[in-house]
Design a protein around this motif. Structure first.
Motif, PDB file in Angstrom:
ATOM      1  N   ARG A   1      -8.654  -0.088   4.137  1.00  0.00           N
ATOM      2  CA  ARG A   1      -7.996   0.386   2.914  1.00  0.00           C
ATOM      3  C   ARG A   1      -7.169   1.623   3.208  1.00  0.00           C
TER       4      ARG A   1
ATOM      5  N   ASP B   1       0.251   8.468   7.147  1.00  0.00           N
ATOM      6  CA  ASP B   1      -0.799   8.156   6.179  1.00  0.00           C
ATOM      7  C   ASP B   1      -2.050   7.660   6.909  1.00  0.00           C
TER       8      ASP B   1
ATOM      9  N   TRP C   1       0.807  -1.213   0.000  1.00  0.00           N
ATOM     10  CA  TRP C   1       0.000   0.000   0.000  1.00  0.00           C
ATOM     11  C   TRP C   1       0.846   1.272   0.000  1.00  0.00           C
ATOM     12  N   ASN C   2       2.159   1.122   0.016  1.00  0.00           N
ATOM     13  CA  ASN C   2       3.081   2.263   0.045  1.00  0.00           C
ATOM     14  C   ASN C   2       2.741   3.205   1.203  1.00  0.00           C
TER      15      ASN C   2
ATOM     16  N   ARG D   1      -5.671   5.320   2.690  1.00  0.00           N
ATOM     17  CA  ARG D   1      -6.224   6.589   2.191  1.00  0.00           C
ATOM     18  C   ARG D   1      -5.082   7.542   1.838  1.00  0.00           C
ATOM     19  N   ASN D   2      -3.990   6.989   1.298  1.00  0.00           N
ATOM     20  CA  ASN D   2      -2.803   7.791   1.051  1.00  0.00           C
ATOM     21  C   ASN D   2      -2.613   8.190  -0.410  1.00  0.00           C
ATOM     22  N   LEU D   3      -3.577   7.872  -1.279  1.00  0.00           N
ATOM     23  CA  LEU D   3      -3.417   8.224  -2.685  1.00  0.00           C
ATOM     24  C   LEU D   3      -3.837   9.659  -2.938  1.00  0.00           C
ATOM     25  N   PRO D   4      -3.053  10.411  -3.715  1.00  0.00           N
ATOM     26  CA  PRO D   4      -3.472  11.758  -4.074  1.00  0.00           C
ATOM     27  C   PRO D   4      -4.631  11.680  -5.076  1.00  0.00           C
TER      28      PRO D   4
ATOM     29  N   ALA E   1      -4.104  10.424  -8.599  1.00  0.00           N
ATOM     30  CA  ALA E   1      -3.936   8.990  -8.850  1.00  0.00           C
ATOM     31  C   ALA E   1      -5.233   8.352  -9.316  1.00  0.00           C
ATOM     32  N   LEU E   2      -6.358   9.008  -9.071  1.00  0.00           N
ATOM     33  CA  LEU E   2      -7.648   8.479  -9.476  1.00  0.00           C
ATOM     34  C   LEU E   2      -7.999   8.817 -10.920  1.00  0.00           C
TER      35      LEU E   2
END
Length: 95
Positions: free
Chosen positions: A45, A30, A24-25, A47-50, A53-54
């Motif tokens: 899950r 995070d 999950w990096n 919640r660290n994606l900017p 990224a979506l």
């Protein structure tokens, strides 16, 4: 399917297994979200994606050619849902 265990500390803290942190990096600070599902299971899950990224995540979806617009497709779905609930309501009244 992989399975992981974590022990709860006296302070109520969990250590996320290293393999998941790598996958999950996850970095210090995070967020991780816990969601309780209706059947009692819990989904976890990162919640660290900017937001960037979506981008393109849903690009594989195509419009349904049976409808001229999104509004028409939504209206058709609302009518189908309404008919389905009316059928259930009529059946329960007859009982």
């Amino acid at each position: 399917m992989a399975s992981f265990e974590a022990r709860v500390s006296s302070k109520g803290q969990l250590t996320i297994p290293a393999e998941l942190r790598r996958d999950w990096n996850l970095q210090e600070g995070d967020l991780v979200e816990f969601t309780r599902l209706a059947d009692g299971r819990v989904m976890v899950r990162p919640r660290n994606l900017p937001v960037a990224a979506l981008f393109g995540l849903l690009s594989h979806l195509k419009a349904d050619p049976a409808y001229a617009s999104d509004d028409e497709a939504i209206a058709a779905q609302v009518v189908m849902d309404d008919k389905a609930t009316m059928t259930v309501r009529k059946r329960s009244r007859a009982a």
